[in-house]
Design an enzyme around this catalytic site. Structure first.
Site, PDB file in Angstrom:
ATOM      1  N   HIS A   6       5.299  -4.741   6.759  1.00  0.00           N
ATOM      2  CA  HIS A   6       6.536  -4.669   5.782  1.00  0.00           C
ATOM      3  C   HIS A   6       6.278  -3.486   4.111  1.00  0.00           C
ATOM      4  O   HIS A   6       6.803  -2.923   4.520  1.00  0.00           O
ATOM      5  CB  HIS A   6       6.424  -5.912   4.362  1.00  0.00           C
ATOM      6  CG  HIS A   6       7.548  -6.454   3.777  1.00  0.00           C
ATOM      7  ND1 HIS A   6       8.741  -7.256   3.498  1.00  0.00           N
ATOM      8  CD2 HIS A   6       7.482  -5.710   1.978  1.00  0.00           C
ATOM      9  CE1 HIS A   6       8.844  -6.930   2.885  1.00  0.00           C
ATOM     10  NE2 HIS A   6       8.716  -5.802   1.618  1.00  0.00           N
ATOM     11  N   GLU A   7       4.629  -3.139   3.796  1.00  0.00           N
ATOM     12  CA  GLU A   7       4.132  -2.701   2.723  1.00  0.00           C
ATOM     13  C   GLU A   7       4.197  -1.194   3.290  1.00  0.00           C
ATOM     14  O   GLU A   7       5.029   0.253   2.831  1.00  0.00           O
ATOM     15  CB  GLU A   7       3.256  -2.401   2.347  1.00  0.00           C
ATOM     16  CG  GLU A   7       3.137  -3.985   1.767  1.00  0.00           C
ATOM     17  CD  GLU A   7       4.559  -4.010   0.707  1.00  0.00           C
ATOM     18  OE1 GLU A   7       4.885  -3.200   0.477  1.00  0.00           O
ATOM     19  OE2 GLU A   7       4.217  -5.030   0.039  1.00  0.00           O
TER      20      GLU A   7
ATOM     21  N   HIS B 211       8.439  -0.143   3.226  1.00  0.00           N
ATOM     22  CA  HIS B 211       8.238   0.449   2.352  1.00  0.00           C
ATOM     23  C   HIS B 211       7.981   2.294   2.424  1.00  0.00           C
ATOM     24  O   HIS B 211       8.269   2.996   2.300  1.00  0.00           O
ATOM     25  CB  HIS B 211       8.033   0.202   1.241  1.00  0.00           C
ATOM     26  CG  HIS B 211       8.936  -0.920   0.656  1.00  0.00           C
ATOM     27  ND1 HIS B 211      10.189  -1.079   0.821  1.00  0.00           N
ATOM     28  CD2 HIS B 211       8.003  -2.431   0.449  1.00  0.00           C
ATOM     29  CE1 HIS B 211       9.947  -2.691   0.006  1.00  0.00           C
ATOM     30  NE2 HIS B 211       8.905  -3.301   0.278  1.00  0.00           N
TER      31      HIS B 211
ATOM     32  N   HIS C 238       9.207   5.027   4.582  1.00  0.00           N
ATOM     33  CA  HIS C 238      10.665   5.205   3.671  1.00  0.00           C
ATOM     34  C   HIS C 238      10.625   6.293   2.668  1.00  0.00           C
ATOM     35  O   HIS C 238      11.318   6.730   2.672  1.00  0.00           O
ATOM     36  CB  HIS C 238      11.587   3.697   3.418  1.00  0.00           C
ATOM     37  CG  HIS C 238      13.210   3.813   2.991  1.00  0.00           C
ATOM     38  ND1 HIS C 238      13.475   2.764   2.431  1.00  0.00           N
ATOM     39  CD2 HIS C 238      13.179   4.725   2.431  1.00  0.00           C
ATOM     40  CE1 HIS C 238      14.687   3.125   1.316  1.00  0.00           C
ATOM     41  NE2 HIS C 238      14.643   4.206   1.869  1.00  0.00           N
TER      42      HIS C 238
END
Length: 600
Positions: free
Chosen positions: A391-392, A395, A398
């Protein structure tokens, strides 16, 4: 693995498990020297007061200076805040963070003339500037975004006053962080055999996943007993947050705080209301899941502390951090070689702060610093922790691609798309795990985890969003935001969302007091919309040819080069309709069908 461990001091953590914060500044003294140098920007920027309309050349000079300032502040703020988060008890880093905040407020005050002056430039004059100075075209979209909000921009002096109030506006979040991360201490929880287990922000969820119901209940009661003691203080802090949001919204002539928050990210308020309405229309699957969980656990009544324990017994999935990284690389392989290379760089070059230490900020996040992203984890070796890692890193990559691809002025993506990349990674990880799992019980365990993602992200975050909206509306109506009122509202929503099979324990009524995202100004709804978009995107990536990956990487590289709804449409998802949310809930129902079949 870090389960049932003594929490170490920061100095005892291996350097390979810490992020490479020195990639920003080699030492604290180097940071102080840069802050001293950067303070000259205040005067440099102020020199442009009254001059933005004099020529295209002058306007370009100011905008380029603004970019330069942005990069300097990014480095200063990231270093100070990351250092502070390593151990929130260290006063020196708290002060460094405060110094950056004060510096930013000074900059905002010194440049308060910017928006009013940009608004005042005649359209014809601005077009002439673009013709005379072609380099200004880079800033056309940015200038259009500012000028479209004319109705909400005040005079030069009024903007300066609002900028000066910025530091005070950060106070509720800062107070919450100190109370929650630095000051609160939880009693140890006792298991069925009388063994003591430390309860911290990092250990709480692993304790909630324990098969020992005595331990789960003890940890649950330990945590919320502490929050109950501070319920009035917490209510006052949250009320202050709502009041400062209302002050800025009303001062800028917005009808509501929701209008003010979403206007800044170019997201129509209808999307917020559509989310809540669509979920309300689809409560039956959530209630069905709660009922299934109760039956599979063999309980007469399901308590809130029974929500995280796997319903499939005799399956335990634990991981070292090295195993978690290898699994992430395999699961995200469908995103292509470029994505995989960046992921390896993040693993090998100090992007990640891995384990919990004394005083470390709770939870997990990614901060997209320009030098490279920084990812904070509190890794305990659970399956949840592996999902948090991907998940992180979603980020982080991105941010990495947007910073690399877009000019400074467009490199920061807005929060509406922030959770898409992270949850898309989670969906790809789950699909990978299901594709390689043959054992029926392990598959059921994983599907249960997938169902929990839907519960925790699509439904629970929508419940948070509904709570946040309701509390903001209480402030707008002038009602008292007391602990009793907040607890009554929060408990009512839990009853509505979880349905008749759930025993809504009294302690859960104060859970609002431990949610940091209520200080992020209408952030939480984007977890739910982002999850719906991510389910659609991950499906396309796995089912289509490389065009799906190409469109997705283009989205990740887009920053804020267009509005978020258009960015997502380019990747194949239209969030202006309820369809992605309805489709995600349809998948939730299908997973419930398979779960019931596997465990029949």
């Amino acid at each position: 693995m870090q389960q049932n461990h003594t929490i170490r001091a920061r100095s005892e953590v291996d350097s390979q498990d810490k992020w490479a914060i020195n990639d920003i500044f080699a030492t604290d003294d180097a940071w102080r020297a840069e802050l001293a140098r950067a303070k000259s920007y205040t005067q440099q920027a102020a020199c442009y007061r009254g001059r933005l309309s004099e020529s295209g050349k002058t306007l370009l000079e100011f905008l380029e200076l603004d970019d330069e300032i942005s990069l300097a502040v990014d480095a200063l703020a990231n270093y100070a805040q990351r250092r502070s988060d390593e151990d929130t008890r260290v006063a020196a880093y708290q002060e460094m963070t405060a110094q950056v905040t004060r510096f930013v407020v000074e900059l905002q005050s010194a440049t308060a003339f910017e928006t009013p002056e940009l608004m005042a430039i005649d359209e014809g004059v601005l077009e002439q500037f673009y013709q005379e100075v072609p380099e200004l075209e880079r800033y056309r979209l940015s200038l259009n975004r500012i000028r479209r909000r004319r109705a909400h921009v005040l005079s030069d002096k009024e903007e300066a006053l609002l900028a000066a109030a910025g530091e005070m506006a950060q106070s509720p979040d800062e107070i919450f962080s100190m109370l929650n991360d630095a000051d609160m201490r939880f009693d140890d929880a006792t298991d069925a055999e009388g063994k003591q287990h430390p309860v911290t922000h990092g250990t709480y969820i692993p304790l909630m996943q324990s098969a020992d119901r005595v331990l789960r209940k003890a940890a649950f009661e330990s945590l919320y007993r502490e929050y109950e003691q501070f319920r009035n203080t917490s209510a006052a802090v949250l009320a202050s947050q709502m009041k400062q949001l209302l002050f800025f919204a009303q001062t800028r002539h917005y009808a509501t705080t929701l209008d003010a928050a979403l206007d800044g990210t170019e997201v129509p308020v209808e999307i917020y209301h559509n989310l809540i309405e669509t979920v309300h229309q689809n409560m039956a699957p959530m209630h069905r899941y709660v009922g299934l969980r109760r039956r599979l656990l063999g309980l007469d009544g399901l308590h809130m502390y029974d929500l995280f324990v796997p319903v499939v017994k005799d399956v335990e999935m634990t991981f070292t951090f090295e195993q978690a990284k290898e699994l992430a690389l395999k699961a995200l392989a469908p995103l292509g070689k470029e994505y995989g290379a960046i992921l390896r760089e993040g693993f090998n070059k100090g992007w990640i702060d891995v384990y919990e230490n004394q005083g470390k900020r709770s939870g997990a996040y990614s901060s997209g610093a320009r030098v490279h992203p920084f990812v904070l984890l509190n890794f305990n070796g659970t399956l949840d922790d592996v999902f948090t890692l991907v998940h992180e890193m979603g980020h982080a990559i991105h941010s990495y691609l947007s910073n690399k691809t877009q000019p400074t002025v467009y490199s920061d993506y807005v929060i509406f798309v922030a959770e898409v990349a992270s949850t898309c990674n989670e969906a790809l990880l789950m699909q990978h795990l299901l594709s390689v799992t043959k054992d029926q019980r392990t598959r059921a365990y994983l599907i249960n985890h997938f169902l929990e993602q839907f519960r925790g992200t699509l439904y629970r975050q929508t419940m948070f969003a509904e709570f946040e909206l309701a509390v903001n509306e209480m402030a707008q109506r002038g009602e008292g935001i007391t602990a009793d009122a907040l607890c009554a509202l929060y408990r009512k929503l839990n009853v509505q969302y979880y349905g008749p099979d759930m025993i809504v324990d009294e302690q859960i009524a104060v859970e609002w007091a431990r949610i940091p995202h209520f200080y992020y100004n209408y952030y939480v709804y984007q977890y739910a919309t982002g999850y719906a978009a991510a389910i659609a995107l991950s499906t396309r990536i796995l089912q289509e040819d490389e065009s799906g990956v190409k469109d997705y990487l283009h989205f990740l590289s887009g920053g804020c080069s267009t509005d978020p709804i258009t960015l997502l449409r380019g990747a194949g998802v239209d969030m202006s309709t309820p369809t992605p949310i309805s489709d995600a809930i349809m998948l939730f129902n299908q997973l419930l069908d398979e779960m019931e079949s596997l465990l029949a």
